[in-house]
Scaffold this active site. Structure first.
Site, PDB file in Angstrom:
ATOM      1  N   GLY A  91       0.824  -1.195   0.000  1.00  0.00           N
ATOM      2  CA  GLY A  91       0.000   0.000   0.000  1.00  0.00           C
ATOM      3  C   GLY A  91       0.864   1.253   0.000  1.00  0.00           C
ATOM      4  N   ASN A  92       1.898   1.233   0.816  1.00  0.00           N
ATOM      5  CA  ASN A  92       2.724   2.407   1.008  1.00  0.00           C
ATOM      6  C   ASN A  92       3.546   2.806  -0.212  1.00  0.00           C
ATOM      7  OD1 ASN A  92       3.411   4.138   3.333  1.00  0.00           O
ATOM      8  ND2 ASN A  92       5.464   3.652   2.641  1.00  0.00           N
ATOM      9  N   LYS A 151     -11.751 -10.485   7.137  1.00  0.00           N
ATOM     10  CA  LYS A 151     -11.159  -9.304   6.499  1.00  0.00           C
ATOM     11  C   LYS A 151     -12.178  -8.179   6.411  1.00  0.00           C
ATOM     12  CE  LYS A 151      -8.049  -7.067   4.195  1.00  0.00           C
ATOM     13  NZ  LYS A 151      -6.854  -6.554   4.859  1.00  0.00           N
ATOM     14  N   LYS A 195      -2.491 -10.056  -0.779  1.00  0.00           N
ATOM     15  CA  LYS A 195      -1.636  -9.802  -1.941  1.00  0.00           C
ATOM     16  C   LYS A 195      -0.239 -10.428  -1.794  1.00  0.00           C
ATOM     17  CE  LYS A 195       1.529  -6.130  -1.258  1.00  0.00           C
ATOM     18  NZ  LYS A 195       1.673  -6.206   0.162  1.00  0.00           N
ATOM     19  N   LYS A 246       3.470 -11.588   5.338  1.00  0.00           N
ATOM     20  CA  LYS A 246       4.606 -11.365   4.429  1.00  0.00           C
ATOM     21  C   LYS A 246       5.686 -12.428   4.664  1.00  0.00           C
ATOM     22  CE  LYS A 246       3.940  -6.372   4.475  1.00  0.00           C
ATOM     23  NZ  LYS A 246       2.826  -6.430   3.533  1.00  0.00           N
TER      24      LYS A 246
HETATM   25  P1  ADP Z   1       1.684  -3.207   3.170  1.00  0.00           P
HETATM   26  O1  ADP Z   1       0.529  -2.272   3.187  1.00  0.00           O
HETATM   27  O2  ADP Z   1       2.904  -2.661   2.514  1.00  0.00           O
HETATM   28  O3  ADP Z   1       1.340  -4.587   2.695  1.00  0.00           O
HETATM   29  P2  ADP Z   1       1.519  -3.734   6.072  1.00  0.00           P
HETATM   30  O4  ADP Z   1       1.113  -2.488   6.762  1.00  0.00           O
HETATM   31  O5  ADP Z   1       0.518  -4.798   5.915  1.00  0.00           O
HETATM   32  O6  ADP Z   1       2.183  -3.342   4.672  1.00  0.00           O
HETATM   33  O7  ADP Z   1       2.812  -4.384   6.801  1.00  0.00           O
HETATM   34  C1  ADP Z   1       3.959  -3.605   7.089  1.00  0.00           C
HETATM   35  C2  ADP Z   1       3.972  -3.275   8.575  1.00  0.00           C
HETATM   36  O8  ADP Z   1       4.327  -4.421   9.339  1.00  0.00           O
HETATM   37  C3  ADP Z   1       4.984  -2.252   9.004  1.00  0.00           C
HETATM   38  O9  ADP Z   1       4.504  -0.950   8.844  1.00  0.00           O
HETATM   39  C4  ADP Z   1       5.218  -2.601  10.501  1.00  0.00           C
HETATM   40  O10 ADP Z   1       4.533  -1.697  11.332  1.00  0.00           O
HETATM   41  C5  ADP Z   1       4.581  -3.964  10.672  1.00  0.00           C
HETATM   42  N1  ADP Z   1       5.386  -4.929  11.416  1.00  0.00           N
HETATM   43  C6  ADP Z   1       4.865  -5.811  12.298  1.00  0.00           C
HETATM   44  N2  ADP Z   1       5.801  -6.581  12.844  1.00  0.00           N
HETATM   45  C7  ADP Z   1       6.989  -6.200  12.292  1.00  0.00           C
HETATM   46  C8  ADP Z   1       8.342  -6.634  12.468  1.00  0.00           C
HETATM   47  N3  ADP Z   1       8.662  -7.626  13.310  1.00  0.00           N
HETATM   48  N4  ADP Z   1       9.305  -6.020  11.725  1.00  0.00           N
HETATM   49  C9  ADP Z   1       8.988  -5.032  10.864  1.00  0.00           C
HETATM   50  N5  ADP Z   1       7.730  -4.573  10.669  1.00  0.00           N
HETATM   51  C10 ADP Z   1       6.716  -5.147  11.377  1.00  0.00           C
END
Ligand code: ADP
Ligand code: MG
Length: 319
Positions: free
Chosen positions: A12-13, A132, A219, A281
């Site tokens: 998303g970012n 979800k 995704k 992820k």
């Molecule tokens: P996207 O929208 O890019 O798919 P998400 O917001 O779903 O991303 O996931 C990324 C987020 O995961 C980061 O912003 C962070 O806050 C979070 N996060 C949770 N646990 C961890 C971790 N152990 N290390 C790094 N980030 C983490």
């Protein structure tokens, strides 16, 4: 020398930052910055498949749907159509931005965006436990009436100021339609944008017909499946953190830059990765490695260039 194939999943970012409202100018600016970071992969000789999230965008489409129905009595479209709309809009934007970034870097490539159906299993247990949250926040009365009229399922919001949101299942993707074409096009040197938003969700019925599924697919899971189905060597997840951390946001937080499969799995089981964000992820990366992928990278969209940043997960530890 055999060229390497990489699947790059834009979070998303990479398209829209949390502090922005989502105008097209903002999305184009973020996308361009992200794509500039992919030029070094092209210069290193990689073939590329791009996947992307659609959370904020499909959220807006669902809200427009709702407003359209209330104001003009326009029939609401089901989730599969909303995801397909978002794939078209976001995919087109990435394609145009990529053409301009390539042009400014003196590179010539075809860039092609494919509306991609991703197949789920109708017997996936997720269908019995929709989790979800999608679309707008409704009052209890609105939610009750929509539940009656449309059979939607709602859950109460806990984090925000209350209200109710529709929940849909998030089943595991089991097949990516046209994956051989996606792989072939990419290996011919074309940049392919595919499986956006986790893919247009469909299932195959008992007559072998393709049917829409009222679900959303993660995704990162869909991107990992695509990456293994097309035999990609590397899988990049671009998000809003530069590294994976253990003890994330605690005083003893530590960066993990090089990880092997076993340690990553151990951290996952110890609960270092948050459920709705980093855990899927990590699971996606591990499943990619299990199926023969060579390296999975998680890093910040704007910091990929030259591989200085980012957490790299490989089957065996290497540095
Ligand atoms: P996207 O929208 O890019 O798919 P998400 O917001 O779903 O991303 O996931 C990324 C987020 O995961 C980061 O912003 C962070 O806050 C979070 N996060 C949770 N646990 C961890 C971790 N152990 N290390 C790094 N980030 C983490
Ligand atoms: Mg996010």
């Amino acid at each position: 020398m055999k060229k390497k194939l990489a699947v790059v999943a834009l979070g998303g970012n990479a398209l829209l930052r949390g502090d922005q409202i989502g105008t097209i100018d903002e999305q184009e600016e973020n996308t361009t910055q992200t794509l500039e970071n992919l030029i070094f992969l092209i210069n290193e000789g990689y073939d590329l498949v791009i996947t992307h999230g659609n959370g904020p965008q499909v959220g807006n489409i669902l809200m427009r749907n709702d407003a359209g129905e209330q104001l003009y009595n326009i029939a609401q479209m089901p989730v599969d159509i909303c995801v397909a709309d978002s794939q078209g809009g976001i995919g087109y934007m990435i394609e145009r931005m990529f053409r301009n970034v390539l042009n400014r870097n003196g590179l010539t490539r075809n860039v092609v965006c494919l509306v991609t159906q991703v197949v789920v299993d109708r017997n996936d247990p997720a269908f019995n436990d929709p989790q979800k949250r999608i679309g707008k926040i409704y009052t209890r009365e609105e939610a009750d009436s929509l539940a009656m009229k449309k059979g939607w399922i709602f859950r109460e919001e806990v984090k925000t100021d209350g209200g109710f949101r529709r929940v849909v299942p998030s089943p595991i993707p089991i097949d990516i339609m046209n994956h051989t074409i996606i792989g072939d096009l990419a290996r011919q040197g074309n940049i392919v944008i595919a499986a956006g938003g986790g893919g247009v969700p469909v299932y195959i019925d008992e007559k072998n017909d393709v049917r829409p599924a009222e679900v959303v697919i993660d995704k990162d899971r869909a991107s990992a499946l695509l990456a293994s189905m097309i035999g990609a060597e590397e899988f990049y997840i671009l998000t809003d953190v530069p590294y994976i951390f253990i003890n994330y946001k605690k005083p003893d937080q530590e960066i993990r830059e090089f990880l092997d499969y076993a340690d990553t799995l151990k951290y996952l089981r110890e609960g270092h990765f948050a459920k709705g964000s980093m855990a899927p992820k990590i699971e996606a990366c591990l499943s990619f490695l299990e199926k023969g992928g060579k390296m999975a990278v998680i890093t910040e969209a704007f910091k990929l260039a030259d591989k200085k940043y980012g957490s790299k997960i490989t089957m065996e530890y290497e540095q």
